[in-house]
Scaffold this active site. Structure first.
Site, PDB file in Angstrom:
ATOM      1  N   ARG A 204       0.860  -1.185   0.000  1.00  0.00           N
ATOM      2  CA  ARG A 204       0.000   0.000   0.000  1.00  0.00           C
ATOM      3  C   ARG A 204       0.891   1.228   0.000  1.00  0.00           C
ATOM      4  O   ARG A 204       1.926   1.256   0.674  1.00  0.00           O
ATOM      5  CB  ARG A 204      -0.912   0.027   1.241  1.00  0.00           C
ATOM      6  CG  ARG A 204      -2.070  -0.952   1.187  1.00  0.00           C
ATOM      7  CD  ARG A 204      -3.107  -0.536   0.164  1.00  0.00           C
ATOM      8  NE  ARG A 204      -4.278  -1.405   0.163  1.00  0.00           N
ATOM      9  CZ  ARG A 204      -4.413  -2.491  -0.585  1.00  0.00           C
ATOM     10  NH1 ARG A 204      -3.427  -2.862  -1.384  1.00  0.00           N
ATOM     11  NH2 ARG A 204      -5.524  -3.208  -0.540  1.00  0.00           N
ATOM     12  N   GLU A 233      -3.660   7.775  -4.472  1.00  0.00           N
ATOM     13  CA  GLU A 233      -4.075   7.324  -5.811  1.00  0.00           C
ATOM     14  C   GLU A 233      -5.486   7.833  -6.105  1.00  0.00           C
ATOM     15  O   GLU A 233      -6.332   7.867  -5.211  1.00  0.00           O
ATOM     16  CB  GLU A 233      -4.088   5.784  -5.865  1.00  0.00           C
ATOM     17  CG  GLU A 233      -2.723   5.149  -5.721  1.00  0.00           C
ATOM     18  CD  GLU A 233      -2.787   3.617  -5.721  1.00  0.00           C
ATOM     19  OE1 GLU A 233      -3.878   3.071  -6.049  1.00  0.00           O
ATOM     20  OE2 GLU A 233      -1.781   2.969  -5.387  1.00  0.00           O
ATOM     21  N   HIS A 250      -0.560   0.330  -9.791  1.00  0.00           N
ATOM     22  CA  HIS A 250      -1.210  -0.566  -8.837  1.00  0.00           C
ATOM     23  C   HIS A 250      -1.751  -1.814  -9.537  1.00  0.00           C
ATOM     24  O   HIS A 250      -2.904  -2.214  -9.368  1.00  0.00           O
ATOM     25  CB  HIS A 250      -2.340   0.166  -8.108  1.00  0.00           C
ATOM     26  CG  HIS A 250      -2.691  -0.442  -6.777  1.00  0.00           C
ATOM     27  ND1 HIS A 250      -3.225   0.279  -5.733  1.00  0.00           N
ATOM     28  CD2 HIS A 250      -2.592  -1.716  -6.316  1.00  0.00           C
ATOM     29  CE1 HIS A 250      -3.442  -0.515  -4.705  1.00  0.00           C
ATOM     30  NE2 HIS A 250      -3.061  -1.748  -5.042  1.00  0.00           N
TER      31      HIS A 250
END
Length: 344
Positions: A204, A233, A250
């Site tokens: 993360r 994000e 991601h």
């Protein structure tokens, strides 16, 4: 008939649930209280924040997230309101492990010379450990929760930092508590690393202090950074984007099998919860389940990875050239295959 709200970007689901439910497909980021007020269930990804604001006054009894993380779900609120929450923990472990090893292959890592340090050894970290150990890397593991419950083979964070040539992070995002991981990797941690270390984050974004990471790259404390996850994000840090050797949107776990696993896990749980017996053992028929080999020689892996995932640099270049397209690049990603046993 029950009503289910589904993130439209979760693959393989369209047409599956319609015989048993009224299904509404929506973009995950814009699912609203009006959408869920009369829904019995939700199937989501990380882009849907499930909290009081979204759920209060709704009929929702089941939330299935086709992801390994659940920091986008207010677990306390759900528990208090008897909403069952199911995650797809472990679904993409093989895909992330393959991503990490593909990055190391691109960077010409040498199992004979380089020690790999893994911070966080859950489903994903364990898959990385198995793959790297099988390919000949010396592996050090740090995982305080597992070490504190009697697990063996773990080293202190300080030892891992001082001894590792490559460091990869695979912790969940915990914002509070004894095992808090938000900003776990900060300036003090970078200072304890070897000079010229390779740093990888595919857990993360918020587990790393991005400003400190930028300084570590500029000072050459970190020789190469591989970054798949970002704070804030999709509005990602442009300085870090430019400094990272490999920067992706991601998608480390975006393998075909990982996505099929995630979808299958939440559908099976939903079927069990609502008694939908015909789909209780469902798996997408168009996907070949993964059959990992526990040991794969490094040079063999490098030859194979060029067949199944030779676009890690292309993925990075695409994001670097169009960071404003982060969300689209992630949503429309062409899922890659994982290496299967029959390929060997």
């Amino acid at each position: 008939m029950i009503k289910i709200v589904v993130d439209e970007k979760i693959p393989f689901l369209k047409g599956l649930l319609e015989p048993y439910a009224a299904v509404v497909y929506k973009e995950g980021r814009i699912i609203s209280p009006d959408d869920v007020k009369d829904a019995d269930a939700m199937i989501i990804r990380t882009r849907t924040r499930c909290d009081r604001t979204l759920l209060q006054g709704s009929k929702v009894r089941f939330i299935g997230t086709a992801t390994i993380g659940f920091d986008h779900i207010d677990m306390e609120y759900c528990s208090r309101n008897r909403i069952k929450v199911v995650t797809a923990a472990g679904c993409n472990a093989g895909g992330v492990a393959q991503y990490v090893m593909a990055a190391l292959a691109f960077l010409n890592a040498d199992p004979v010379k380089h020690t790999l340090g893994i911070i966080g050894v859950g489903n994903v970290g364990s898959a990385v450990k198995e793959a790297a150990s099988g390919m000949g890397f010396n592996v050090l593991c740090n995982d305080p929760p597992k070490a504190d419950t009697g697990g063996e083979g773990y080293v202190s964070l300080d030892r891992l930092l001082s001894a590792s040539d490559i460091i990869t992070v695979h912790v969940p995002l915990n914002r509070t508590g004894i095992y808090k991981t938000e900003n776990l990797i900060d300036g003090d941690v970078f200072a304890k690393m070897k000079n010229g270390v390779v740093f990888i984050n595919s857990s993360r974004g918020e587990t790393v202090d991005e400003n400190a990471l930028c300084k570590a790259i500029i000072s050459r404390k970190i020789s190469d950074a591989v970054i798949d996850v970002w704070c804030h994000e999709p509005d990602i840090n442009r300085e870090l984007l430019s400094l990272a050797c490999i920067a992706t949107p991601h998608i480390a776990g975006y393998s075909l099998q990982g996505k099929a696993n995630g979808s299958s896990m939440v559908i099976r749980a939903l079927a069990d919860f609502f008694g939908l017996d015909p789909i209780k053992d469902w798996y997408p028929k168009e996907v070949t389940p993964v059959k990992h080999k526990s040991i794969l020689e490094w040079n063999c892996f490098k030859a194979l990875i060029s067949r199944v995932y030779n676009n890690i640099v292309k993925d990075s270049d695409t994001l670097k050239n169009a960071p404003e397209q982060f969300e689209n690049l992630r949503n429309d990603y062409d899922y890659r295959n994982e290496i299967l046993s029959e390929d060997l």
